[in-house]
Design a protein around this motif. Sequence first.
Motif, PDB file in Angstrom:
ATOM      1  N   GLU A   1     -12.526 -19.470  30.832  1.00  0.00           N
ATOM      2  CA  GLU A   1     -11.834 -18.667  32.121  1.00  0.00           C
ATOM      3  C   GLU A   1     -10.716 -19.539  32.603  1.00  0.00           C
ATOM      4  N   ALA A   2     -11.004 -20.983  32.600  1.00  0.00           N
ATOM      5  CA  ALA A   2     -10.115 -21.877  33.201  1.00  0.00           C
ATOM      6  C   ALA A   2      -8.734 -21.929  32.126  1.00  0.00           C
ATOM      7  N   LEU A   3      -8.871 -21.786  30.905  1.00  0.00           N
ATOM      8  CA  LEU A   3      -7.676 -21.619  29.959  1.00  0.00           C
ATOM      9  C   LEU A   3      -6.990 -20.198  30.503  1.00  0.00           C
ATOM     10  N   SER A   4      -7.702 -19.147  30.492  1.00  0.00           N
ATOM     11  CA  SER A   4      -7.224 -17.966  30.845  1.00  0.00           C
ATOM     12  C   SER A   4      -6.208 -17.931  31.922  1.00  0.00           C
ATOM     13  N   ARG A   5      -6.614 -18.704  33.192  1.00  0.00           N
ATOM     14  CA  ARG A   5      -5.951 -18.593  34.269  1.00  0.00           C
ATOM     15  C   ARG A   5      -5.181 -19.770  34.493  1.00  0.00           C
ATOM     16  N   GLY A   6      -4.648 -20.310  33.344  1.00  0.00           N
ATOM     17  CA  GLY A   6      -3.706 -21.484  33.433  1.00  0.00           C
ATOM     18  C   GLY A   6      -3.743 -22.761  33.238  1.00  0.00           C
ATOM     19  N   ALA A   7      -5.146 -23.233  33.115  1.00  0.00           N
ATOM     20  CA  ALA A   7      -5.531 -24.795  32.994  1.00  0.00           C
ATOM     21  C   ALA A   7      -4.495 -25.343  31.651  1.00  0.00           C
ATOM     22  N   ALA A   8      -4.121 -26.592  31.745  1.00  0.00           N
ATOM     23  CA  ALA A   8      -3.105 -27.273  30.854  1.00  0.00           C
ATOM     24  C   ALA A   8      -4.171 -27.517  29.666  1.00  0.00           C
ATOM     25  N   SER A   9      -5.295 -27.756  29.869  1.00  0.00           N
ATOM     26  CA  SER A   9      -6.155 -27.964  28.613  1.00  0.00           C
ATOM     27  C   SER A   9      -7.924 -28.051  29.107  1.00  0.00           C
ATOM     28  N   VAL A  10      -8.545 -27.943  28.021  1.00  0.00           N
ATOM     29  CA  VAL A  10     -10.157 -27.915  28.350  1.00  0.00           C
ATOM     30  C   VAL A  10     -10.648 -28.824  27.166  1.00  0.00           C
ATOM     31  N   THR A  11     -11.384 -29.566  27.426  1.00  0.00           N
ATOM     32  CA  THR A  11     -12.438 -30.394  26.471  1.00  0.00           C
ATOM     33  C   THR A  11     -13.763 -29.633  26.826  1.00  0.00           C
ATOM     34  N   PHE A  12     -14.228 -29.193  25.413  1.00  0.00           N
ATOM     35  CA  PHE A  12     -15.638 -28.768  25.601  1.00  0.00           C
ATOM     36  C   PHE A  12     -16.610 -29.471  24.936  1.00  0.00           C
ATOM     37  N   VAL A  13     -17.798 -30.079  25.611  1.00  0.00           N
ATOM     38  CA  VAL A  13     -19.012 -30.657  25.017  1.00  0.00           C
ATOM     39  C   VAL A  13     -20.226 -30.039  25.113  1.00  0.00           C
ATOM     40  N   ASP A  14     -20.748 -29.965  23.699  1.00  0.00           N
ATOM     41  CA  ASP A  14     -22.107 -29.500  23.761  1.00  0.00           C
ATOM     42  C   ASP A  14     -22.615 -29.932  22.404  1.00  0.00           C
ATOM     43  N   GLN A  15     -24.105 -30.179  22.497  1.00  0.00           N
ATOM     44  CA  GLN A  15     -24.823 -30.668  21.215  1.00  0.00           C
ATOM     45  C   GLN A  15     -25.071 -30.037  20.585  1.00  0.00           C
ATOM     46  N   ALA A  16     -25.140 -28.460  20.503  1.00  0.00           N
ATOM     47  CA  ALA A  16     -25.533 -27.520  19.636  1.00  0.00           C
ATOM     48  C   ALA A  16     -24.617 -27.054  18.705  1.00  0.00           C
ATOM     49  N   PRO A  17     -24.738 -27.272  17.258  1.00  0.00           N
ATOM     50  CA  PRO A  17     -23.800 -26.963  16.313  1.00  0.00           C
ATOM     51  C   PRO A  17     -23.131 -25.348  16.427  1.00  0.00           C
ATOM     52  N   GLU A  18     -24.343 -24.606  16.698  1.00  0.00           N
ATOM     53  CA  GLU A  18     -23.985 -23.081  16.552  1.00  0.00           C
ATOM     54  C   GLU A  18     -23.145 -22.888  18.174  1.00  0.00           C
ATOM     55  N   VAL A  19     -23.093 -23.477  18.979  1.00  0.00           N
ATOM     56  CA  VAL A  19     -22.251 -23.296  20.082  1.00  0.00           C
ATOM     57  C   VAL A  19     -20.924 -23.914  19.736  1.00  0.00           C
ATOM     58  N   ILE A  20     -20.593 -25.060  19.097  1.00  0.00           N
ATOM     59  CA  ILE A  20     -19.386 -25.442  18.768  1.00  0.00           C
ATOM     60  C   ILE A  20     -18.567 -24.576  17.774  1.00  0.00           C
ATOM     61  N   ASN A  21     -19.448 -24.343  16.785  1.00  0.00           N
ATOM     62  CA  ASN A  21     -18.872 -23.424  15.760  1.00  0.00           C
ATOM     63  C   ASN A  21     -18.363 -22.037  16.210  1.00  0.00           C
TER      64      ASN A  21
END
Length: 206
Positions: free
Chosen positions: A78-98
């Motif tokens: 949502e942040a990227l959609s609304r104009g954020a310069a960048s987002v770092t996503f952090v999650d330990q679940a491989p299914e989430v990252i994929n």
Amino acid sequence: MPRRNNHRSRRPAAPVAQSSVRIIGGEWRGRKLDFPAIEGLRPTPDRVRETLFNWLQAYLPGARCLDLFSGSGALGLEALSRGAASVTFVDQAPEVINQLRSNLNTLKAQNAELIGQSVPTWLEQRATNEEVRYDLVFIDPPFNKGMAGPVCALLEQHRLLADEALIYLETETGLQLDQLPANWQPYREKQAGQVTYRLFMRQPGQ
């Protein structure tokens, strides 16, 4: 006689069930994206996101964002959609990252980073002199795991926040927040059912 193979053939792993989340504003408004329906993963509800991003409207353009316990990725996307310069996503679940990688490719998003690691471990490994200072952090930890306070403390200890960073924290209602940094000033707070969501503003020089 040929030797009989007594090893049972392995069945392929069952596919992970999918749910979907809708982006509610900005460039990708209305797009529906899949996420894995794994235990404990609960996207921030639409009405909560609507309120949150109304609060953030003036701060999002050009913001460097950090989405901890990303899950569906609803907040960071949502942040990227609304104009954020960048987002770092952090999650330990491989299914989430994929799935996040697939969704970012679908959206042709070029300004995102994916970290497949537990949030406390990643924070603890960050050097305090790294150049990136985040303007906006989303923290939506698993409920009833006691992770909110320690994660907030680590953000401050490792100097990951810009001087007047905004920090969004979503927790179970009734949670006592005893470990919040003293220089995080309450900015907004609301409750929706069993969820309490808060926005803090970091005061520099403290």
